[in-house]
Design a protein around this motif. Structure first.
Motif, PDB file in Angstrom:
ATOM      1  N   GLY A  50      -1.672  -4.255   1.242  1.00 19.73           N
ATOM      2  CA  GLY A  50      -2.621  -4.971   2.099  1.00 19.73           C
ATOM      3  C   GLY A  50      -4.005  -5.054   1.477  1.00 19.73           C
ATOM      4  O   GLY A  50      -4.143  -5.354   0.293  1.00 19.73           O
ATOM      5  N   ASP A  51      -5.044  -4.752   2.252  1.00 18.94           N
ATOM      6  CA  ASP A  51      -6.426  -4.879   1.807  1.00 18.94           C
ATOM      7  C   ASP A  51      -6.940  -3.655   1.058  1.00 18.94           C
ATOM      8  O   ASP A  51      -8.103  -3.599   0.684  1.00 18.94           O
ATOM      9  CB  ASP A  51      -7.344  -5.146   3.003  1.00 18.94           C
ATOM     10  CG  ASP A  51      -7.085  -6.505   3.622  1.00 18.94           C
ATOM     11  OD1 ASP A  51      -6.617  -7.418   2.905  1.00 18.94           O
ATOM     12  OD2 ASP A  51      -7.345  -6.666   4.830  1.00 18.94           O
ATOM     13  N   LEU A  52      -6.102  -2.678   0.856  1.00 17.31           N
ATOM     14  CA  LEU A  52      -6.518  -1.456   0.177  1.00 17.31           C
ATOM     15  C   LEU A  52      -6.827  -1.764  -1.284  1.00 17.31           C
ATOM     16  O   LEU A  52      -6.018  -2.351  -1.991  1.00 17.31           O
ATOM     17  CB  LEU A  52      -5.408  -0.402   0.268  1.00 17.31           C
ATOM     18  CG  LEU A  52      -5.717   0.975  -0.262  1.00 17.31           C
ATOM     19  CD1 LEU A  52      -6.923   1.577   0.441  1.00 17.31           C
ATOM     20  CD2 LEU A  52      -4.509   1.872  -0.072  1.00 17.31           C
ATOM     21  N   ASP A  53      -8.015  -1.387  -1.719  1.00 14.69           N
ATOM     22  CA  ASP A  53      -8.463  -1.647  -3.088  1.00 14.69           C
ATOM     23  C   ASP A  53      -8.393  -0.346  -3.880  1.00 14.69           C
ATOM     24  O   ASP A  53      -9.230   0.528  -3.713  1.00 14.69           O
ATOM     25  CB  ASP A  53      -9.883  -2.199  -3.075  1.00 14.69           C
ATOM     26  CG  ASP A  53     -10.355  -2.646  -4.438  1.00 14.69           C
ATOM     27  OD1 ASP A  53      -9.497  -2.913  -5.308  1.00 14.69           O
ATOM     28  OD2 ASP A  53     -11.583  -2.730  -4.640  1.00 14.69           O
ATOM     29  N   ILE A  54      -7.372  -0.224  -4.705  1.00 13.06           N
ATOM     30  CA  ILE A  54      -7.186   0.980  -5.516  1.00 13.06           C
ATOM     31  C   ILE A  54      -7.890   0.763  -6.846  1.00 13.06           C
ATOM     32  O   ILE A  54      -7.555  -0.154  -7.590  1.00 13.06           O
ATOM     33  CB  ILE A  54      -5.686   1.281  -5.756  1.00 13.06           C
ATOM     34  CG1 ILE A  54      -4.935   1.393  -4.439  1.00 13.06           C
ATOM     35  CG2 ILE A  54      -5.523   2.530  -6.609  1.00 13.06           C
ATOM     36  CD1 ILE A  54      -5.375   2.520  -3.561  1.00 13.06           C
ATOM     37  N   GLU A  55      -8.858   1.622  -7.135  1.00 14.50           N
ATOM     38  CA  GLU A  55      -9.612   1.500  -8.378  1.00 14.50           C
ATOM     39  C   GLU A  55      -9.303   2.606  -9.370  1.00 14.50           C
ATOM     40  O   GLU A  55      -9.557   2.462 -10.557  1.00 14.50           O
ATOM     41  CB  GLU A  55     -11.111   1.498  -8.071  1.00 14.50           C
ATOM     42  CG  GLU A  55     -11.541   0.306  -7.244  1.00 14.50           C
ATOM     43  CD  GLU A  55     -13.017   0.333  -6.893  1.00 14.50           C
ATOM     44  OE1 GLU A  55     -13.731   1.247  -7.348  1.00 14.50           O
ATOM     45  OE2 GLU A  55     -13.454  -0.565  -6.164  1.00 14.50           O
ATOM     46  N   THR A  56      -8.770   3.728  -8.875  1.00 13.97           N
ATOM     47  CA  THR A  56      -8.501   4.879  -9.731  1.00 13.97           C
ATOM     48  C   THR A  56      -7.041   5.291  -9.572  1.00 13.97           C
ATOM     49  O   THR A  56      -6.549   5.408  -8.458  1.00 13.97           O
ATOM     50  CB  THR A  56      -9.421   6.062  -9.342  1.00 13.97           C
ATOM     51  OG1 THR A  56     -10.778   5.621  -9.372  1.00 13.97           O
ATOM     52  CG2 THR A  56      -9.249   7.222 -10.293  1.00 13.97           C
ATOM     53  N   PHE A  57      -6.386   5.504 -10.701  1.00 14.21           N
ATOM     54  CA  PHE A  57      -4.982   5.892 -10.700  1.00 14.21           C
ATOM     55  C   PHE A  57      -4.832   7.294 -11.270  1.00 14.21           C
ATOM     56  O   PHE A  57      -5.546   7.637 -12.204  1.00 14.21           O
ATOM     57  CB  PHE A  57      -4.150   4.918 -11.537  1.00 14.21           C
ATOM     58  CG  PHE A  57      -4.184   3.513 -11.019  1.00 14.21           C
ATOM     59  CD1 PHE A  57      -3.460   3.164  -9.906  1.00 14.21           C
ATOM     60  CD2 PHE A  57      -4.943   2.555 -11.655  1.00 14.21           C
ATOM     61  CE1 PHE A  57      -3.477   1.869  -9.420  1.00 14.21           C
ATOM     62  CE2 PHE A  57      -4.977   1.256 -11.178  1.00 14.21           C
ATOM     63  CZ  PHE A  57      -4.242   0.916 -10.069  1.00 14.21           C
ATOM     64  N   PRO A  58      -3.898   8.082 -10.765  1.00 13.44           N
ATOM     65  CA  PRO A  58      -3.090   7.823  -9.585  1.00 13.44           C
ATOM     66  C   PRO A  58      -3.871   8.099  -8.300  1.00 13.44           C
ATOM     67  O   PRO A  58      -4.803   8.898  -8.285  1.00 13.44           O
ATOM     68  CB  PRO A  58      -1.930   8.800  -9.725  1.00 13.44           C
ATOM     69  CG  PRO A  58      -2.506   9.939 -10.508  1.00 13.44           C
ATOM     70  CD  PRO A  58      -3.531   9.340 -11.427  1.00 13.44           C
ATOM     71  N   THR A  59      -3.486   7.418  -7.228  1.00 16.08           N
ATOM     72  CA  THR A  59      -4.041   7.658  -5.898  1.00 16.08           C
ATOM     73  C   THR A  59      -2.896   8.133  -5.014  1.00 16.08           C
ATOM     74  O   THR A  59      -1.803   7.583  -5.059  1.00 16.08           O
ATOM     75  CB  THR A  59      -4.684   6.381  -5.332  1.00 16.08           C
ATOM     76  OG1 THR A  59      -5.848   6.087  -6.113  1.00 16.08           O
ATOM     77  CG2 THR A  59      -5.095   6.554  -3.891  1.00 16.08           C
ATOM     78  N   LEU A  60      -3.172   9.156  -4.225  1.00 19.58           N
ATOM     79  CA  LEU A  60      -2.146   9.775  -3.393  1.00 19.58           C
ATOM     80  C   LEU A  60      -2.456   9.545  -1.921  1.00 19.58           C
ATOM     81  O   LEU A  60      -3.619   9.575  -1.516  1.00 19.58           O
ATOM     82  CB  LEU A  60      -2.110  11.284  -3.677  1.00 19.58           C
ATOM     83  CG  LEU A  60      -0.978  12.082  -3.046  1.00 19.58           C
ATOM     84  CD1 LEU A  60       0.356  11.709  -3.700  1.00 19.58           C
ATOM     85  CD2 LEU A  60      -1.228  13.574  -3.207  1.00 19.58           C
ATOM     86  N   LEU A  61      -1.412   9.307  -1.132  1.00 25.69           N
ATOM     87  CA  LEU A  61      -1.519   9.192   0.319  1.00 25.69           C
ATOM     88  C   LEU A  61      -0.532  10.169   0.942  1.00 25.69           C
ATOM     89  O   LEU A  61       0.641  10.183   0.576  1.00 25.69           O
ATOM     90  CB  LEU A  61      -1.179   7.768   0.775  1.00 25.69           C
ATOM     91  CG  LEU A  61      -1.067   7.565   2.293  1.00 25.69           C
ATOM     92  CD1 LEU A  61      -2.438   7.615   2.934  1.00 25.69           C
ATOM     93  CD2 LEU A  61      -0.375   6.263   2.612  1.00 25.69           C
ATOM     94  N   ILE A  62      -1.035  11.012   1.853  1.00 25.52           N
ATOM     95  CA  ILE A  62      -0.184  11.913   2.634  1.00 25.52           C
ATOM     96  C   ILE A  62      -0.468  11.614   4.095  1.00 25.52           C
ATOM     97  O   ILE A  62      -1.629  11.668   4.523  1.00 25.52           O
ATOM     98  CB  ILE A  62      -0.483  13.399   2.335  1.00 25.52           C
ATOM     99  CG1 ILE A  62      -0.277  13.696   0.850  1.00 25.52           C
ATOM    100  CG2 ILE A  62       0.402  14.301   3.200  1.00 25.52           C
ATOM    101  CD1 ILE A  62      -0.729  15.084   0.428  1.00 25.52           C
ATOM    102  N   ALA A  63       0.571  11.269   4.851  1.00 25.05           N
ATOM    103  CA  ALA A  63       0.391  10.922   6.256  1.00 25.05           C
ATOM    104  C   ALA A  63       1.555  11.454   7.075  1.00 25.05           C
ATOM    105  O   ALA A  63       2.678  11.568   6.582  1.00 25.05           O
ATOM    106  CB  ALA A  63       0.293   9.404   6.426  1.00 25.05           C
ATOM    107  N   ASP A  64       1.258  11.774   8.340  1.00 29.49           N
ATOM    108  CA  ASP A  64       2.323  12.148   9.265  1.00 29.49           C
ATOM    109  C   ASP A  64       2.509  11.007  10.253  1.00 29.49           C
ATOM    110  O   ASP A  64       2.032   9.896  10.023  1.00 29.49           O
ATOM    111  CB  ASP A  64       2.023  13.492   9.949  1.00 29.49           C
ATOM    112  CG  ASP A  64       0.730  13.496  10.740  1.00 29.49           C
ATOM    113  OD1 ASP A  64       0.332  12.432  11.285  1.00 29.49           O
ATOM    114  OD2 ASP A  64       0.104  14.571  10.838  1.00 29.49           O
ATOM    115  N   ASP A  65       3.195  11.262  11.363  1.00 28.76           N
ATOM    116  CA  ASP A  65       3.470  10.205  12.325  1.00 28.76           C
ATOM    117  C   ASP A  65       2.224   9.670  13.013  1.00 28.76           C
ATOM    118  O   ASP A  65       2.247   8.571  13.565  1.00 28.76           O
ATOM    119  CB  ASP A  65       4.450  10.702  13.395  1.00 28.76           C
ATOM    120  CG  ASP A  65       5.844  10.912  12.831  1.00 28.76           C
ATOM    121  OD1 ASP A  65       6.183  10.257  11.818  1.00 28.76           O
ATOM    122  OD2 ASP A  65       6.595  11.727  13.378  1.00 28.76           O
TER     123      ASP A  65
END
Length: 112
Positions: A50-65
């Motif tokens: 979507g609109d998420l702009d990733i500028e630095t790799f790696p980028t991590l996402l941790i999410a629950d419900d």
């Protein structure tokens, strides 16, 4: 409760290329009950990002419900990844993040 761990990278990124094995090995060491692990190429899955702009790799996402527990770039060392995973999988407190990360977490939940 489902937990989502996603690594956001790009195929052209040489750091990401070598980091994928590190990410997969670290996630394989985690308790698997309810854990959804994704390696996401931000260009191949642009609609998901979507609109998420990733500028630095790696980028991590941790999410629950319900919340995003962690979202941001990491230094590409195995021990850093393991420390972040252990800390944020054990701690259910939400993190204040950009709305685009929240939207990505929601799309990942809907795919599960």
């Amino acid at each position: 409760m489902s937990l989502h761990v996603a690594c956001l990278c790009a195929a052209w990124c040489r750091t990401c290329e070598s980091y994928q094995q590190v990410f997969e090995a670290a996630c394989a060491e985690l308790p698997q009950a309810g854990l959804q692990v994704r390696w996401i190429d931000i260009e191949d899955e642009a609609e998901l990002i979507g609109d998420l702009d990733i500028e630095t790799f790696p980028t991590l996402l941790i999410a629950d419900d319900a919340h995003v527990r962690f979202a941001g770039p990491l230094t590409p060392q195995p021990e850093t990844l393991k420390r972040v995973l252990r800390a944020h999988l054990a701690d259910a407190r939400p993190m204040a993040v950009d709305e685009a990360y929240i939207e990505l977490a929601s799309r990942l939940r809907n795919q599960a």
